[in-house]
Design an enzyme around this catalytic site. Structure first.
Site, short mmCIF file in Angstrom:
data_model
loop_
_atom_site.label_atom_id
_atom_site.label_comp_id
_atom_site.label_asym_id
_atom_site.label_seq_id
_atom_site.Cartn_x
_atom_site.Cartn_y
_atom_site.Cartn_z
N PRO A 166 -15.54 -5.80 2.19
CA PRO A 166 -16.01 -6.20 1.50
C PRO A 166 -16.03 -7.18 3.08
CG PRO A 166 -14.63 -5.45 0.96
CD PRO A 166 -14.69 -4.61 1.26
N CYS A 167 -16.01 -8.84 2.97
CA CYS A 167 -15.79 -9.28 4.02
C CYS A 167 -14.20 -9.74 3.47
CB CYS A 167 -16.49 -11.45 3.98
SG CYS A 167 -16.57 -11.95 2.76
N LEU B 195 -13.13 0.98 -1.29
CA LEU B 195 -12.95 0.13 -0.69
C LEU B 195 -12.54 0.05 1.11
CD1 LEU B 195 -12.84 -2.72 -2.02
CD2 LEU B 195 -13.27 -1.03 -3.50
N LYS C 131 -10.10 3.54 7.88
CA LYS C 131 -11.24 2.41 7.12
C LYS C 131 -12.79 3.39 7.86
CE LYS C 131 -9.38 -0.26 4.12
NZ LYS C 131 -9.11 -0.05 2.72
N ARG D 174 -14.82 -17.41 10.08
CA ARG D 174 -14.60 -16.10 8.95
C ARG D 174 -14.85 -16.24 7.94
NH1 ARG D 174 -12.91 -14.79 13.52
NH2 ARG D 174 -10.75 -13.85 13.66
N GLY E 145 -2.54 -4.10 -7.32
CA GLY E 145 -3.09 -5.56 -5.89
C GLY E 145 -4.13 -6.86 -5.96
N MET E 146 -4.70 -6.93 -4.92
CA MET E 146 -5.50 -8.47 -5.66
C MET E 146 -6.46 -8.45 -5.71
SD MET E 146 -6.62 -11.33 -3.03
CE MET E 146 -7.71 -10.69 -2.28
N LEU F 7 -10.84 -11.50 1.81
CA LEU F 7 -10.83 -12.26 0.36
C LEU F 7 -9.73 -13.05 0.55
CD1 LEU F 7 -11.31 -8.58 -0.93
CD2 LEU F 7 -12.69 -10.13 -0.99
N TYR G 299 -5.62 -0.06 11.58
CA TYR G 299 -5.89 0.18 9.84
C TYR G 299 -7.73 0.25 10.18
CZ TYR G 299 -7.68 -3.04 5.75
OH TYR G 299 -7.93 -4.22 4.75
N HIS H 60 -2.80 -13.09 4.89
CA HIS H 60 -4.20 -13.59 5.29
C HIS H 60 -4.64 -14.88 6.11
CE1 HIS H 60 -5.29 -9.45 4.15
NE2 HIS H 60 -5.90 -8.76 5.22
N SER I 93 -13.43 -2.48 4.05
CA SER I 93 -13.00 -3.88 5.51
C SER I 93 -15.03 -3.77 5.99
CB SER I 93 -11.14 -3.89 5.48
OG SER I 93 -11.63 -4.94 6.76
N SER I 94 -14.45 -5.36 6.34
CA SER I 94 -15.72 -6.03 7.43
C SER I 94 -14.55 -6.00 9.13
CB SER I 94 -15.98 -7.09 7.61
OG SER I 94 -14.62 -8.04 7.57
N CYS I 95 -13.33 -5.53 9.05
CA CYS I 95 -12.28 -5.45 9.55
C CYS I 95 -12.59 -4.25 10.71
CB CYS I 95 -11.23 -5.51 9.83
SG CYS I 95 -10.16 -6.38 9.09
N GLY J 84 -4.58 0.75 -7.15
CA GLY J 84 -4.57 -0.33 -6.04
C GLY J 84 -4.53 -1.44 -7.54
N1 LIG Z 1 -7.55 -8.77 0.92
C1 LIG Z 1 -7.90 -8.53 1.46
O1 LIG Z 1 -9.10 -9.21 2.27
C2 LIG Z 1 -8.84 -7.11 1.95
C3 LIG Z 1 -10.90 -7.19 2.03
C4 LIG Z 1 -11.36 -7.12 2.92
C5 LIG Z 1 -11.31 -5.67 2.11
N2 LIG Z 1 -9.73 -4.60 1.08
C6 LIG Z 1 -9.20 -3.57 0.42
O2 LIG Z 1 -9.00 -3.90 -0.53
C7 LIG Z 1 -8.80 -3.29 -0.87
C8 LIG Z 1 -7.23 -4.04 -1.72
O3 LIG Z 1 -7.02 -4.56 -0.76
P1 LIG Z 1 -5.47 -5.30 -1.85
O4 LIG Z 1 -6.37 -7.05 -0.87
O5 LIG Z 1 -5.84 -5.51 -3.16
O6 LIG Z 1 -4.57 -5.43 -1.23
P2 LIG Z 1 -2.95 -5.69 -2.06
O7 LIG Z 1 -3.33 -7.28 -2.60
O8 LIG Z 1 -1.90 -4.92 -0.80
O9 LIG Z 1 -2.41 -4.04 -2.67
C9 LIG Z 1 -2.57 -3.23 -2.09
C10 LIG Z 1 -2.37 -2.30 -2.82
O10 LIG Z 1 -2.45 -0.84 -2.97
C11 LIG Z 1 -1.24 -0.37 -3.69
N3 LIG Z 1 -0.48 1.36 -3.01
C12 LIG Z 1 -0.12 0.48 -1.73
N4 LIG Z 1 0.50 1.68 -1.24
C13 LIG Z 1 0.49 2.33 -1.98
C14 LIG Z 1 0.86 4.37 -2.49
N5 LIG Z 1 1.31 4.44 -0.98
N6 LIG Z 1 0.37 4.96 -3.13
C15 LIG Z 1 -0.17 4.02 -4.40
N7 LIG Z 1 -0.27 2.94 -4.24
C16 LIG Z 1 -0.35 2.24 -3.05
C17 LIG Z 1 -0.20 -1.03 -3.73
O11 LIG Z 1 0.57 -0.38 -4.78
P3 LIG Z 1 1.90 -1.42 -4.96
O12 LIG Z 1 1.69 -2.96 -5.83
O13 LIG Z 1 2.34 -0.67 -6.85
O14 LIG Z 1 2.72 -0.33 -4.08
C18 LIG Z 1 -0.99 -2.58 -4.00
O15 LIG Z 1 -1.55 -1.85 -5.58
C19 LIG Z 1 -7.58 -2.43 0.26
O16 LIG Z 1 -8.36 -1.32 0.80
C20 LIG Z 1 -8.15 -3.13 1.20
O17 LIG Z 1 -8.70 -2.61 2.26
C21 LIG Z 1 -9.12 -6.38 1.37
#
Ligand SMILES: NC(=O)c1ccc[n+]([C@@H]2O[C@H](COP(=O)([O-])OP(=O)(O)OC[C@H]3O[C@@H](n4cnc5c(N)ncnc54)[C@H](OP(=O)(O)O)[C@@H]3O)[C@@H](O)[C@H]2O)c1
Length: 309
Positions: free
Chosen positions: A160-161, A101, A136, A206, A10-11, A163, A132, A176, A103-105, A7
């Site tokens: 994490p809560c 990683l 998790k 939230r 990703g963010m 983000l 989802y 989100h 999620s609080s979900c 990831g």
């Molecule tokens: N965002 C939130 O509010 C939040 C809150 C709590 C927990 N989290 C957890 O934190 C983690 C990261 O979240 P995020 O917000 O950074 O998500 P994000 O911005 O949507 O990024 C998702 C990442 O996963 C990669 N990915 C998705 N499908 C894939 C696959 N089949 N193979 C390889 N890579 C794949 C994407 O790569 P590509 O771009 O190359 O497709 C991207 O780098 C997740 O586990 C999420 O559940 C997030």
């Protein structure tokens, strides 16, 4: 350390890579087109060749309430498959450290906040993101089983809560709350509009942490894998109402109009605030205040909008 980060685009991943500590390590972060984590065999050969000291699993199918309602099958299957492929294969190959990683979900919908880590799988889940949350929960339990079977393996789950921050998604189909609010208010402001719609009555609460702060915690954890509890909430320890997020965002953007409440729309859980007792006992705390975080996310949004023009 040689770190395998999933990831990385990703963010969360990009905030981990932007952190000052990143430059002291060798970090390998293939994109999904280089390594599709749904391809079990490829994950196996990749990790076998790489032999990292630690895996940070920050990839996932992630989205807001609309995306979760529209695509529960993908949210369940992709997150389960990625979790199993990365975590179970890493364990089988003898990799000693992993941060998962979650999620609080995944806390039960009727659980009373603040949500303690022992509430995982303690009751029915919030239907709007059940797929989802199930995925998790599976990867969280998998890490527990691996650590129980072989205590030398430190497979820890960070919960994490919500983000927000730089590199967030602003497309309303995937976003989100905070990026959705930023975009909505910005778009109303630029056309000289006076009213912004809010889903629900705005009283649901939230907890949102800046993704840069979560990244800071992940780096803190990589140096202390033995001390980190098996499952650990990472949050602020307090929350705001939806109304307050709209008001804070309006202040950052300079929108002076009013809000209209749409009571026909789903709002999810009434409150979702994680308990940070274990986190604080480790001596770590978030650093970014709400206004500062919204400003950083808004500046990132403006750069994106200007770039796309
Ligand atoms: N965002 C939130 O509010 C939040 C809150 C709590 C927990 N989290 C957890 O934190 C983690 C990261 O979240 P995020 O917000 O950074 O998500 P994000 O911005 O949507 O990024 C998702 C990442 O996963 C990669 N990915 C998705 N499908 C894939 C696959 N089949 N193979 C390889 N890579 C794949 C994407 O790569 P590509 O771009 O190359 O497709 C991207 O780098 C997740 O586990 C999420 O559940 C997030």
């Amino acid at each position: 350390m040689k770190i395998f980060l999933t990831g990385g685009s990703g963010m969360v991943g990009r905030n981990i890579l932007d952190h000052p500590k990143a430059k002291h390590h060798e970090i390998i972060y293939p994109s999904s087109s280089e390594l599709n984590l749904l391809d079990r065999e490829h994950v196996k050969t990749y990790l076998l060749a790489l032999k990292p000291d630690i895996v940070i699993h920050a990839a996932g199918r992630v989205g807001g309430i609309q995306a979760n309602i529209a695509h529960p099958v993908d949210f369940l299957t992709e997150n389960i498959d990625m979790g199993l492929n990365v975590i179970a294969i890493a364990a089988r190959l003898g990799i000693q450290n992993l941060i998962n990683l979650a999620s609080s979900c995944m806390y039960p919908k009727d659980a009373v906040s603040p949500l303690t880590e022992n509430l995982i799988l303690g009751g029915p889940l919030e239907p709007t993101n059940e797929g989802y949350a199930l995925a998790k929960s599976v990867s969280t339990r998998l890490c527990e089983y691996i650590s129980k079977e072989d205590p030398a393996k430190l497979y820890k789950t960070v919960i994490p809560c919500n983000l927000f921050g730089r590199y967030d998604k602003f497309d309303p189909r995937h976003s989100h709350l905070i990026p959705a609010v930023i975009r909505k208010i910005h778009e109303v402001k630029v056309v000289g509009g006076k009213t912004v719609d809010i889903w629900g009555d705005g009283t649901a609460r939230r907890e949102f942490m800046c993704a840069a702060d979560l990244a800071d915690f992940i780096w803190f954890a990589t140096d202390r894998m033995h001390q980190i509890p098996q499952n650990l909430n990472v949050g602020l320890g307090y929350d705001y109402s939806i109304k307050e997020y709209y008001a804070a965002t309006a202040a950052v953007i300079g929108f002076e109009g009013s809000f209209k409440y749409d009571l026909s729309k789903p709002v999810g859980m009434r409150q979702k605030l994680v308990d940070v007792t274990q986190l604080e006992s480790l001596g770590w705390r978030y650093k970014t205040g709400l206004t500062e975080g919204i400003r950083a996310a808004y500046n990132f949004y403006l750069q994106k909008v200007n770039h796309e023009l």
